[in-house]
Design a protein around this motif. Structure first.
Motif, PDB file in Angstrom:
ATOM      1  N   MET A   1       0.852  -1.194   0.000  1.00 16.59           N
ATOM      2  CA  MET A   1       0.000   0.000   0.000  1.00 16.59           C
ATOM      3  C   MET A   1       0.886   1.241   0.000  1.00 16.59           C
ATOM      4  SD  MET A   1      -2.918   1.339   2.652  1.00 16.59           S
ATOM      5  CE  MET A   1      -4.142   0.223   2.036  1.00 16.59           C
ATOM      6  N   ILE A   2       0.551   2.175  -0.854  1.00 16.66           N
ATOM      7  CA  ILE A   2       1.287   3.435  -0.927  1.00 16.66           C
ATOM      8  C   ILE A   2       0.454   4.512  -0.252  1.00 16.66           C
ATOM      9  CG2 ILE A   2       2.253   5.192  -2.455  1.00 16.66           C
ATOM     10  CD1 ILE A   2       2.698   2.923  -4.500  1.00 16.66           C
ATOM     11  N   THR A   3       1.034   5.117   0.793  1.00 18.56           N
ATOM     12  CA  THR A   3       0.348   6.142   1.568  1.00 18.56           C
ATOM     13  C   THR A   3       1.081   7.467   1.432  1.00 18.56           C
ATOM     14  OG1 THR A   3      -0.429   4.522   3.175  1.00 18.56           O
ATOM     15  CG2 THR A   3      -0.393   6.817   3.895  1.00 18.56           C
ATOM     16  N   VAL A   4       0.340   8.492   1.060  1.00 20.07           N
ATOM     17  CA  VAL A   4       0.863   9.854   1.071  1.00 20.07           C
ATOM     18  C   VAL A   4       0.532  10.427   2.445  1.00 20.07           C
ATOM     19  CG1 VAL A   4       0.519  12.182   0.146  1.00 20.07           C
ATOM     20  CG2 VAL A   4       0.695  10.224  -1.412  1.00 20.07           C
ATOM     21  N   ILE A   5       1.555  10.932   3.135  1.00 22.32           N
ATOM     22  CA  ILE A   5       1.345  11.516   4.461  1.00 22.32           C
ATOM     23  C   ILE A   5       1.862  12.951   4.440  1.00 22.32           C
ATOM     24  CG2 ILE A   5       3.493  10.519   5.385  1.00 22.32           C
ATOM     25  CD1 ILE A   5       1.950  10.213   8.095  1.00 22.32           C
ATOM     26  N   ALA A   6       1.012  13.884   4.889  1.00 24.84           N
ATOM     27  CA  ALA A   6       1.384  15.297   4.840  1.00 24.84           C
ATOM     28  C   ALA A   6       0.570  16.110   5.829  1.00 24.84           C
ATOM     29  CB  ALA A   6       1.153  15.848   3.428  1.00 24.84           C
ATOM     30  N   ALA A   7       1.158  17.209   6.276  1.00 21.59           N
ATOM     31  CA  ALA A   7       0.430  18.236   7.024  1.00 21.59           C
ATOM     32  C   ALA A   7       0.249  19.400   6.061  1.00 21.59           C
ATOM     33  CB  ALA A   7       1.213  18.662   8.258  1.00 21.59           C
ATOM     34  N   VAL A   8      -1.007  19.812   5.882  1.00 22.42           N
ATOM     35  CA  VAL A   8      -1.376  20.733   4.818  1.00 22.42           C
ATOM     36  C   VAL A   8      -2.253  21.847   5.384  1.00 22.42           C
ATOM     37  CG1 VAL A   8      -2.513  20.874   2.572  1.00 22.42           C
ATOM     38  CG2 VAL A   8      -1.380  18.750   3.240  1.00 22.42           C
ATOM     39  N   ALA A   9      -1.938  23.086   5.052  1.00 24.28           N
ATOM     40  CA  ALA A   9      -2.754  24.216   5.494  1.00 24.28           C
ATOM     41  C   ALA A   9      -4.035  24.302   4.666  1.00 24.28           C
ATOM     42  CB  ALA A   9      -1.959  25.514   5.361  1.00 24.28           C
ATOM     43  N   GLU A  10      -4.954  25.139   5.102  1.00 22.20           N
ATOM     44  CA  GLU A  10      -6.228  25.326   4.391  1.00 22.20           C
ATOM     45  C   GLU A  10      -6.009  25.728   2.931  1.00 22.20           C
ATOM     46  OE1 GLU A  10      -9.235  24.678   5.445  1.00 22.20           O
ATOM     47  OE2 GLU A  10      -8.940  24.480   7.595  1.00 22.20           O
ATOM     48  N   ASN A  11      -4.941  26.479   2.646  1.00 28.21           N
ATOM     49  CA  ASN A  11      -4.629  26.900   1.282  1.00 28.21           C
ATOM     50  C   ASN A  11      -3.614  25.964   0.607  1.00 28.21           C
ATOM     51  OD1 ASN A  11      -2.507  27.773   2.949  1.00 28.21           O
ATOM     52  ND2 ASN A  11      -2.093  29.587   1.707  1.00 28.21           N
ATOM     53  N   ASN A  12      -3.483  24.753   1.145  1.00 26.72           N
ATOM     54  CA  ASN A  12      -2.582  23.711   0.638  1.00 26.72           C
ATOM     55  C   ASN A  12      -1.101  24.016   0.838  1.00 26.72           C
ATOM     56  OD1 ASN A  12      -4.661  22.023   0.005  1.00 26.72           O
ATOM     57  ND2 ASN A  12      -4.474  22.218  -2.209  1.00 26.72           N
ATOM     58  N   ALA A  13      -0.771  25.036   1.621  1.00 23.11           N
ATOM     59  CA  ALA A  13       0.629  25.349   1.911  1.00 23.11           C
ATOM     60  C   ALA A  13       1.277  24.188   2.668  1.00 23.11           C
ATOM     61  CB  ALA A  13       0.733  26.632   2.722  1.00 23.11           C
ATOM     62  N   LEU A  14       2.524  23.896   2.290  1.00 18.94           N
ATOM     63  CA  LEU A  14       3.317  22.852   2.963  1.00 18.94           C
ATOM     64  C   LEU A  14       4.519  23.444   3.691  1.00 18.94           C
ATOM     65  CD1 LEU A  14       3.552  20.150   0.155  1.00 18.94           C
ATOM     66  CD2 LEU A  14       2.417  19.859   2.360  1.00 18.94           C
ATOM     67  N   GLY A  15       5.229  24.340   3.027  1.00 19.55           N
ATOM     68  CA  GLY A  15       6.462  24.846   3.615  1.00 19.55           C
ATOM     69  C   GLY A  15       6.995  26.054   2.885  1.00 19.55           C
ATOM     70  N   LYS A  16       8.031  26.629   3.477  1.00 14.72           N
ATOM     71  CA  LYS A  16       8.703  27.780   2.877  1.00 14.72           C
ATOM     72  C   LYS A  16      10.183  27.675   3.179  1.00 14.72           C
ATOM     73  CE  LYS A  16       8.361  32.734   2.318  1.00 14.72           C
ATOM     74  NZ  LYS A  16       7.589  33.923   2.645  1.00 14.72           N
ATOM     75  N   GLU A  17      10.995  27.838   2.142  1.00 11.81           N
ATOM     76  CA  GLU A  17      12.453  27.762   2.282  1.00 11.81           C
ATOM     77  C   GLU A  17      12.876  26.457   2.963  1.00 11.81           C
ATOM     78  OE1 GLU A  17      13.529  31.475   4.126  1.00 11.81           O
ATOM     79  OE2 GLU A  17      12.830  32.608   2.379  1.00 11.81           O
ATOM     80  N   ASN A  18      12.225  25.377   2.549  1.00 10.71           N
ATOM     81  CA  ASN A  18      12.516  24.021   3.022  1.00 10.71           C
ATOM     82  C   ASN A  18      12.279  23.836   4.526  1.00 10.71           C
ATOM     83  OD1 ASN A  18      13.038  21.465   2.022  1.00 10.71           O
ATOM     84  ND2 ASN A  18      15.217  21.561   2.467  1.00 10.71           N
ATOM     85  N   GLN A  19      11.343  24.599   5.072  1.00  6.74           N
ATOM     86  CA  GLN A  19      10.987  24.485   6.480  1.00  6.74           C
ATOM     87  C   GLN A  19       9.468  24.363   6.614  1.00  6.74           C
ATOM     88  OE1 GLN A  19      13.291  24.371   9.065  1.00  6.74           O
ATOM     89  NE2 GLN A  19      14.757  24.341   7.374  1.00  6.74           N
ATOM     90  N   LEU A  20       9.035  23.667   7.665  1.00  7.53           N
ATOM     91  CA  LEU A  20       7.605  23.621   7.967  1.00  7.53           C
ATOM     92  C   LEU A  20       7.146  24.993   8.436  1.00  7.53           C
ATOM     93  CD1 LEU A  20       7.354  20.231   9.909  1.00  7.53           C
ATOM     94  CD2 LEU A  20       6.673  20.692   7.550  1.00  7.53           C
ATOM     95  N   LEU A  21       5.859  25.259   8.303  1.00  4.60           N
ATOM     96  CA  LEU A  21       5.303  26.568   8.638  1.00  4.60           C
ATOM     97  C   LEU A  21       4.676  26.608  10.025  1.00  4.60           C
ATOM     98  CD1 LEU A  21       3.636  27.038   5.152  1.00  4.60           C
ATOM     99  CD2 LEU A  21       5.721  28.154   5.984  1.00  4.60           C
ATOM    100  N   TRP A  22       4.667  25.487  10.715  1.00  5.36           N
ATOM    101  CA  TRP A  22       4.019  25.391  12.013  1.00  5.36           C
ATOM    102  C   TRP A  22       4.740  24.340  12.840  1.00  5.36           C
ATOM    103  CZ3 TRP A  22       1.248  24.653   7.392  1.00  5.36           C
ATOM    104  CH2 TRP A  22       1.289  23.346   6.905  1.00  5.36           C
ATOM    105  N   HIS A  23       4.462  24.347  14.134  1.00  3.98           N
ATOM    106  CA  HIS A  23       5.014  23.342  15.046  1.00  3.98           C
ATOM    107  C   HIS A  23       3.831  22.714  15.788  1.00  3.98           C
ATOM    108  CE1 HIS A  23       7.869  21.370  17.677  1.00  3.98           C
ATOM    109  NE2 HIS A  23       7.109  21.733  18.689  1.00  3.98           N
ATOM    110  N   LEU A  24       3.510  21.478  15.421  1.00  2.21           N
ATOM    111  CA  LEU A  24       2.380  20.768  16.019  1.00  2.21           C
ATOM    112  C   LEU A  24       2.890  19.439  16.594  1.00  2.21           C
ATOM    113  CD1 LEU A  24      -0.226  21.355  13.161  1.00  2.21           C
ATOM    114  CD2 LEU A  24      -0.060  22.596  15.327  1.00  2.21           C
ATOM    115  N   PRO A  25       3.229  19.422  17.892  1.00  2.00           N
ATOM    116  CA  PRO A  25       3.801  18.209  18.482  1.00  2.00           C
ATOM    117  C   PRO A  25       2.956  16.952  18.271  1.00  2.00           C
ATOM    118  CG  PRO A  25       4.028  20.056  19.997  1.00  2.00           C
ATOM    119  CD  PRO A  25       3.185  20.529  18.852  1.00  2.00           C
ATOM    120  N   ASP A  26       1.636  17.068  18.348  1.00  2.00           N
ATOM    121  CA  ASP A  26       0.801  15.869  18.163  1.00  2.00           C
ATOM    122  C   ASP A  26       0.860  15.357  16.722  1.00  2.00           C
ATOM    123  OD1 ASP A  26       0.179  15.956  20.817  1.00  2.00           O
ATOM    124  OD2 ASP A  26      -1.911  16.563  20.543  1.00  2.00           O
ATOM    125  N   ASP A  27       1.074  16.255  15.762  1.00  2.00           N
ATOM    126  CA  ASP A  27       1.243  15.830  14.376  1.00  2.00           C
ATOM    127  C   ASP A  27       2.571  15.091  14.215  1.00  2.00           C
ATOM    128  OD1 ASP A  27       0.710  15.726  11.501  1.00  2.00           O
ATOM    129  OD2 ASP A  27       2.285  17.238  11.343  1.00  2.00           O
TER     130      ASP A  27
END
Length: 160
Positions: A1-27
């Motif tokens: 099974m191939i699973t795509v795993i990602a944390a995605v903002a409401e506007n589909n933002a993933l990151g900026k300058e190769n860094q995450l945009l948020w810090h969510l310990p539970d994620d």
């Protein structure tokens, strides 16, 4: 099974300058729980965004750089080669970045998303997903709290 795993903002933002945009310990905790013991496929820039390889996972890195061979990792030139390098009988996780997600949506069996309930300025975005092709099988909302600056929802989709 191939699973795509990602944390995605409401506007589909993933990151900026190769860094995450948020810090969510539970994620982070969920990501570790789901991917530990498995093969994880990523692009070179995603791999280089980690301080060191993630423990208890086999790293498969997609790179066009001929001399790129980080110790203990499998390096390939394409998503197809990356999938081929993984066991067919195990769940394999695609962990980014944006271009790798774009290529992998068509071949994925499952999406494990963390929807971050905010919008961000970014330079990397998650591709648009046609949700009519997917069935939501799990959803769990987490409000903003003292450890999490943003509310978020864990969502798992299976291809219909």
């Amino acid at each position: 099974m191939i699973t795509v795993i990602a944390a995605v903002a409401e506007n589909n933002a993933l990151g900026k300058e190769n860094q995450l945009l948020w810090h969510l310990p539970d994620d982070f905790k969920r990501f570790k729980t789901l991917t530990s013991g498995h093969y994880i496929i990523m692009g070179r820039k995603t791999f280089e965004s980690f301080p060191k390889p993630l423990p208890n996972r086999t790293h498969v890195i997609i790179s066009r750089q001929a001399n790129y061979h980080p110790e203990g990792c499998i390096v390939v030139n394409s998503l197809e080669q990356a999938i081929e390098a993984c066991p067919k009988t195990e769940e394999v996780f695609i962990i980014g970045g944006g271009e790798i997600y774009r290529q992998s949506i068509a071949v994925a069996d499952k999406l494990d998303l963390t929807k971050v309930h905010a919008t961000f300025e970014a330079d990397t975005y998650f591709p648009e997903v046609d949700l009519s092709e997917w069935q939501l099988v799990f959803e769990e909302y987490h409000p903003k709290d003292e450890r999490h600056d943003f509310a978020f929802t864990f969502q798992t989709y299976l291809r219909k």
